[in-house]
Design an enzyme around this catalytic site. Sequence first.
Site, PDB file in Angstrom:
ATOM      1  N   TYR A  48       0.822  -1.213   0.000  1.00 23.03           N
ATOM      2  CA  TYR A  48       0.000   0.000   0.000  1.00 23.03           C
ATOM      3  C   TYR A  48       0.864   1.274   0.000  1.00 23.03           C
ATOM      4  O   TYR A  48       0.348   2.358  -0.252  1.00 23.03           O
ATOM      5  CB  TYR A  48      -0.933   0.044   1.212  1.00 23.03           C
ATOM      6  CG  TYR A  48      -1.880  -1.113   1.331  1.00 23.03           C
ATOM      7  CD1 TYR A  48      -2.071  -2.014   0.287  1.00 23.03           C
ATOM      8  CD2 TYR A  48      -2.596  -1.313   2.509  1.00 23.03           C
ATOM      9  CE1 TYR A  48      -2.938  -3.091   0.415  1.00 23.03           C
ATOM     10  CE2 TYR A  48      -3.472  -2.385   2.639  1.00 23.03           C
ATOM     11  CZ  TYR A  48      -3.635  -3.268   1.590  1.00 23.03           C
ATOM     12  OH  TYR A  48      -4.496  -4.319   1.744  1.00 23.03           O
ATOM     13  N   ILE A 225     -12.777  -4.943   7.583  1.00 23.86           N
ATOM     14  CA  ILE A 225     -11.850  -3.808   7.570  1.00 23.86           C
ATOM     15  C   ILE A 225     -12.201  -2.854   6.423  1.00 23.86           C
ATOM     16  O   ILE A 225     -11.420  -2.677   5.488  1.00 23.86           O
ATOM     17  CB  ILE A 225     -10.386  -4.278   7.457  1.00 23.86           C
ATOM     18  CG1 ILE A 225     -10.249  -5.370   6.370  1.00 23.86           C
ATOM     19  CG2 ILE A 225      -9.881  -4.796   8.794  1.00 23.86           C
ATOM     20  CD1 ILE A 225      -8.802  -5.745   6.061  1.00 23.86           C
TER      21      ILE A 225
END
Length: 284
Positions: A48, A225
Amino acid sequence: MKYVTLSNGENIPTLGLGTYRLSSEEARQSVARALQHGYRLIDTANFYMNEKAVGQGIAESGVPREEIFLTSKIWPSNYRKDKAAKAIDSTLHRLNVDYLDLLLLHQPVGKYTEAWVVLEDAVRAGKVKSIGLSNFIDKDLDRILDQATIKPALVQAESHPYWQRHESRARLSKLGIAMEAWYPLGSANSKVLNEPIFKELAERYHKSVVQVILRWHIQAGNIVIPGSKNPAHIDSNFNIFDFELTEEDMAAIAQLDQNKSFLNVPKWVLGLTALVNVNYGRHQ
């Protein structure tokens, strides 16, 4: 907030903040906001490219580190045994923490059996409390189970109303492995969000469609999430513990299952990506 006890005795919140596709600045702000408004589970990954910002958000939140369940993931380019240990240390450095609550192997390609040995070593060294897998299902999971001296505590997988994964969740439950859903809203797909059953339940419970879907996940046994950079959405996503869906509601939602993925990346593509040695210098 509700918690699930993992097979190793560690407790993980059932709802957290995902940081996929968040820029560094978005991740910093979103993590700080989420923690200040009750979240205690934060999910990031090497891939990420925002781990440093996540660490900054944690620091800015004022929430003690020991109250936070922090997850990251190792990318396949660092699965080789001589790279994996360094990758773990680099992850800790970027996040500015002494340990991770959960560390996952991100994709089932490359030398993941070598990397699993290094994850087990990290647990014994106190650098990681729990270890698990992301996107490892069926044969890939079996290869890890065949060699593991520390069983995976959790498996992350795409799961949402159009891909409910009843069989996978049942198998994981039998193995004592928790399941965590990414893309819990189907990547905010408009067809998912406009399903009549969700609109009906949202009206009945005075909640939003998103809140109903997240509540469904938790009652189905998933940890979720959802990611967001919108402060109002972050707050709203957390407000799902004051109502409960009935068995009839759950049965109606079960009828939506289509075994449909919203991120169908072939393994050969992941394999090519895994050969790329991602330059983490951009977020050191």
